[in-house]
Write a protein that holds these residues in place. Structure first.
Motif, PDB file in Angstrom:
ATOM      1  N   GLN A 461       0.859  -1.184   0.000  1.00 16.16           N
ATOM      2  CA  GLN A 461       0.000   0.000   0.000  1.00 16.16           C
ATOM      3  C   GLN A 461       0.894   1.232   0.000  1.00 16.16           C
ATOM      4  O   GLN A 461       1.786   1.361   0.847  1.00 16.16           O
ATOM      5  N   SER A 462       0.662   2.131  -0.931  1.00 15.00           N
ATOM      6  CA  SER A 462       1.461   3.355  -1.004  1.00 15.00           C
ATOM      7  C   SER A 462       0.595   4.566  -0.682  1.00 15.00           C
ATOM      8  O   SER A 462      -0.631   4.527  -0.773  1.00 15.00           O
ATOM      9  N   TYR A 463       1.267   5.658  -0.299  1.00 12.06           N
ATOM     10  CA  TYR A 463       0.626   6.953  -0.042  1.00 12.06           C
ATOM     11  C   TYR A 463       1.507   8.034  -0.657  1.00 12.06           C
ATOM     12  O   TYR A 463       2.737   7.961  -0.588  1.00 12.06           O
ATOM     13  N   GLY A 464       0.874   9.047  -1.259  1.00 11.10           N
ATOM     14  CA  GLY A 464       1.617  10.131  -1.876  1.00 11.10           C
ATOM     15  C   GLY A 464       1.267  11.478  -1.279  1.00 11.10           C
ATOM     16  O   GLY A 464       0.407  11.586  -0.397  1.00 11.10           O
ATOM     17  N   PRO A 465       1.918  12.544  -1.762  1.00 12.89           N
ATOM     18  CA  PRO A 465       1.656  13.879  -1.216  1.00 12.89           C
ATOM     19  C   PRO A 465       0.188  14.286  -1.224  1.00 12.89           C
ATOM     20  O   PRO A 465      -0.275  14.947  -0.289  1.00 12.89           O
ATOM     21  N   GLU A 466      -0.547  13.894  -2.257  1.00 15.61           N
ATOM     22  CA  GLU A 466      -1.958  14.285  -2.307  1.00 15.61           C
ATOM     23  C   GLU A 466      -2.773  13.608  -1.216  1.00 15.61           C
ATOM     24  O   GLU A 466      -3.798  14.127  -0.770  1.00 15.61           O
ATOM     25  N   ASP A 467      -2.320  12.452  -0.734  1.00 18.57           N
ATOM     26  CA  ASP A 467      -3.029  11.777   0.362  1.00 18.57           C
ATOM     27  C   ASP A 467      -2.968  12.608   1.634  1.00 18.57           C
ATOM     28  O   ASP A 467      -3.918  12.601   2.427  1.00 18.57           O
ATOM     29  N   PHE A 468      -1.855  13.311   1.865  1.00 13.90           N
ATOM     30  CA  PHE A 468      -1.761  14.162   3.054  1.00 13.90           C
ATOM     31  C   PHE A 468      -2.752  15.324   2.958  1.00 13.90           C
ATOM     32  O   PHE A 468      -3.306  15.766   3.964  1.00 13.90           O
ATOM     33  N   VAL A 469      -2.994  15.803   1.751  1.00 18.77           N
ATOM     34  CA  VAL A 469      -4.003  16.851   1.561  1.00 18.77           C
ATOM     35  C   VAL A 469      -5.392  16.292   1.832  1.00 18.77           C
ATOM     36  O   VAL A 469      -6.194  16.882   2.578  1.00 18.77           O
ATOM     37  N   ASN A 470      -5.694  15.155   1.254  1.00 21.36           N
ATOM     38  CA  ASN A 470      -7.031  14.581   1.368  1.00 21.36           C
ATOM     39  C   ASN A 470      -7.346  14.073   2.770  1.00 21.36           C
ATOM     40  O   ASN A 470      -8.476  14.197   3.251  1.00 21.36           O
ATOM     41  N   ASN A 471      -6.350  13.493   3.437  1.00 24.68           N
ATOM     42  CA  ASN A 471      -6.599  12.847   4.727  1.00 24.68           C
ATOM     43  C   ASN A 471      -6.519  13.798   5.913  1.00 24.68           C
ATOM     44  O   ASN A 471      -7.302  13.674   6.861  1.00 24.68           O
ATOM     45  N   VAL A 472      -5.560  14.729   5.889  1.00 24.51           N
ATOM     46  CA  VAL A 472      -5.383  15.605   7.056  1.00 24.51           C
ATOM     47  C   VAL A 472      -5.332  17.087   6.678  1.00 24.51           C
ATOM     48  O   VAL A 472      -4.912  17.917   7.480  1.00 24.51           O
ATOM     49  N   ASN A 473      -5.770  17.412   5.449  1.00 25.56           N
ATOM     50  CA  ASN A 473      -5.809  18.812   4.995  1.00 25.56           C
ATOM     51  C   ASN A 473      -4.451  19.498   5.085  1.00 25.56           C
ATOM     52  O   ASN A 473      -4.359  20.700   5.349  1.00 25.56           O
ATOM     53  N   ALA A 474      -3.382  18.741   4.867  1.00 27.36           N
ATOM     54  CA  ALA A 474      -2.035  19.293   5.008  1.00 27.36           C
ATOM     55  C   ALA A 474      -1.753  20.304   3.900  1.00 27.36           C
ATOM     56  O   ALA A 474      -1.985  20.031   2.719  1.00 27.36           O
ATOM     57  N   TRP A 475      -1.240  21.461   4.297  1.00 26.95           N
ATOM     58  CA  TRP A 475      -0.889  22.502   3.330  1.00 26.95           C
ATOM     59  C   TRP A 475       0.193  21.985   2.392  1.00 26.95           C
ATOM     60  O   TRP A 475       1.243  21.530   2.820  1.00 26.95           O
ATOM     61  N   ARG A 476      -0.108  22.006   1.096  1.00 31.97           N
ATOM     62  CA  ARG A 476       0.789  21.554   0.029  1.00 31.97           C
ATOM     63  C   ARG A 476       1.258  20.113   0.227  1.00 31.97           C
ATOM     64  O   ARG A 476       2.298  19.714  -0.283  1.00 31.97           O
ATOM     65  N   GLY A 477       0.500  19.350   0.991  1.00 33.31           N
ATOM     66  CA  GLY A 477       0.844  17.940   1.175  1.00 33.31           C
ATOM     67  C   GLY A 477       2.006  17.693   2.094  1.00 33.31           C
ATOM     68  O   GLY A 477       2.624  16.618   2.054  1.00 33.31           O
TER      69      GLY A 477
END
Length: 556
Positions: A461-477
């Motif tokens: 299972q992989s996760y990318g920068p956009e997942d940080f945006v989608n999952n925790v609303n991280a600024w710029r991932g």
């Protein structure tokens, strides 16, 4: 381990009435159920407030995610248990102990470092064992490391006393006679880089990498991190590294149970859509929080009235998505000057059979060190071989993988570029993310001598920068939070309250004191003190207007 359900009740039943300013019981709404949100909610509930916590995901923990597949259990976030005295302090404030709630194991060695394709590696333990390991690579480096560790402990103690437990909301902080006396010692540590600080003491590039890499855990690089953060070496090379059996999800679950026992109302699948601010005369103040239940069909909206709101989510998201422009504490121009820190490509692997080549924590250091960091910070593609962190908790914990198999969590620091896309199961993520994941797997196989690693993978299972945006609303991932550069550390970091809106506070890795589980817990204490009318710097204490004693330190 004593079951968490048997822990004793929080010892404090009502708020501190001896504080400098007393408040009536207030309804506090906490936005975000990561470590900072849980810690704040628990402290405020235990000190007498009515607390509602809203979390947009189904599970609590924020960046401390978890994945369960085919008998494997992965932590998809924090994996280094450091600064145990800070975590102990929160549990003690809540009327229990980490010994009671968790089964902690000391790792020895703390971690293994890999230096290249030739398979050369070095195991690092604590104290004199670390000194001996350094000596094996550079004559005289053992004594130099002993002195470096001593200075790191001094800086750590200084940071606890003067920086970490202070929200810098008062000018008195800067007029503290003790702090003024320390300025000659502090100035070089604040304006000089960690890279140069290490280079003055060690010539071997491998040793410089070991002492510089903690900057990555601060969302930065050795070249851009203040030398004061050499204190990080006290944490791993003197205090040592621990691990909670069952993974960091166990720490989240323990905190959740403690918060619920203290009376916190927790609502998951609750996506916050806005913070309502009153338009009365004088300073505007918070009135309510609007949210949508994402677990139900339709678009029914909810509103919860609030005397106080604590934003425990990403600061950029709170201010730009939940607040009207006129109430934002940080302008669009100021955000252009800020550094989101690196993102990451994460890969969770379930591997058939054992991997004796790897330890619990493993660091793979590319020789092209500066170019590696430059690619991350400048937003360029990574080279096929890059610096990688690999956690194999199954080395210590048999519960996270089927018997005889291994659990690998791979973190590849990457540019904060959401356009790289998301990850996915079994190689189905975006091409950019999966290319980085494939390269990392091949690098680990080559450097650690595991030629059949790819063939033995049964779960991926992989996760990318956009997942940080989608999952925790991280600024710029961003994977961790705002980078700890000089302009984003200590009093230069965003504050824990919004000066334009009364009753609106901020906690977490975006604000003071910074990144990491301990920093998030200290952030919670800073805000809990402010809401309870305590202005004295130092750790939070329920039963006195005076600050609590500093948390214990190794050897004390």
């Amino acid at each position: 381990m004593t079951p968490a359900t048997e822990r004793r009740e929080p010892r404090v039943k009502k708020r501190n009435r001896n504080a400098q300013q007393a408040f009536d019981t207030q309804h506090v709404v906490v936005i975000g159920g990561g470590f900072s949100g849980l810690a704040t909610a628990g402290l405020l509930a235990a000190s007498g407030h009515q607390v509602t916590l809203l979390e947009q995901q189904k599970r609590l923990g924020g960046r401390a995610g978890r994945l369960e597949r085919e008998g494997f259990t992965f932590d998809t976030g924090p994996s280094w248990y450091l600064m145990p005295e800070v975590i102990d302090h929160w549990f003690e404030l809540m009327g229990t102990t980490t010994d009671h709630a968790l089964d902690l194991v000391a790792l020895d060695p703390g971690y293994r470092i890999w230096f290249g394709k030739d398979g050369s590696s070095l195991d690092l333990s604590t104290g004199g064992f670390a000194d001996a390991a350094f000596e094996s690579l550079q004559p005289g480096a053992g004594a130099a490391l002993a002195e470096y560790r001593r200075k790191a402990q001094e800086s750590y103690s200084l940071a606890l006393r003067h920086f970490l437990y202070d929200d810098f909301s008062s000018a008195k902080t800067f007029l503290n006679p003790q702090l003024v006396k320390l300025l000659p010692k502090l100035a070089p540590l604040l304006v000089g880089s960690l890279e140069k600080h290490v280079a003055k003491r060690f010539s071997d590039p491998r040793l410089r990498q070991i002492l510089g890499y903690p900057a990555v855990f601060l969302g930065s690089s050795p070249q851009r991190t203040p030398a004061l953060y050499h204190l990080m070496s006290h944490l791993d090379l003197t205090e040592g590294v621990q691990y909670p059996q069952g993974g960091f999800a166990q720490l989240v679950d323990a905190m959740v149970q403690i918060c619920q026992a203290a009376g916190v109302e927790i609502i998951t699948d609750a996506r916050v859509e806005g913070i309502d601010v009153g338009a009365t005369t004088g300073t505007p103040r918070v009135e309510a929080v609007r949210w949508v239940n994402t677990a139900t069909t339709g678009t029914k909206r909810h509103e919860v009235k609030a005397d106080v709101v604590v934003g425990a989510a990403d600061l950029h998201h709170i201010e730009t998505a939940l607040l009207p422009p006129k109430f934002r504490a940080h302008s669009a121009v100021s955000w252009k000057r800020r550094d989101p820190g690196p993102s990451a490509v994460l890969v969770c692997l379930g591997v058939k059979g054992k991997l004796p080549q790897l330890n619990h924590h493993n660091l793979f250091f590319t020789r092209d060190w500066e170019e590696n960091f430059a690619r991350v910070h400048e937003g360029r593609d990574l080279e096929p071989e890059t610096s990688i962190y690999v956690c194999m908790p199954s080395h210590t914990d048999s519960s996270v993988a089927p018997q005889g198999d291994e659990n690998l969590f791979i973190l590849v620091p990457a540019p904060a570029l959401p356009e790289w896309g998301c990850g996915g199961p079994d190689g189905t993520g975006s091409p950019h993310v999966e290319d980085v994941a494939n390269a990392a797997i091949d690098q680990i196989a080559a450097w650690a001598g595991i030629p059949d690693l790819r063939e033995r993978i049964v779960v991926r299972q992989s996760y990318g920068p956009e997942d940080f945006v989608n999952n925790v609303n991280a600024w710029r991932g961003g994977a961790l939070g705002l980078a700890h550069t000089l302009r984003q550390s200590a009093f230069f970091r965003p504050a824990n309250h919004n000066p334009k809106v009364r009753g609106l506070h901020y906690v977490g890795s975006s604000v003071r004191p910074g990144i990491g589980i301990p920093m998030c817990l200290i952030s919670a204490e800073l805000v809990a003190k402010r809401i309870n009318g305590i202005r004295t710097p130092g750790p939070f204490a329920f039963d006195s207007a005076e600050p609590a004693p500093l948390p214990r330190q190794a050897g004390q």
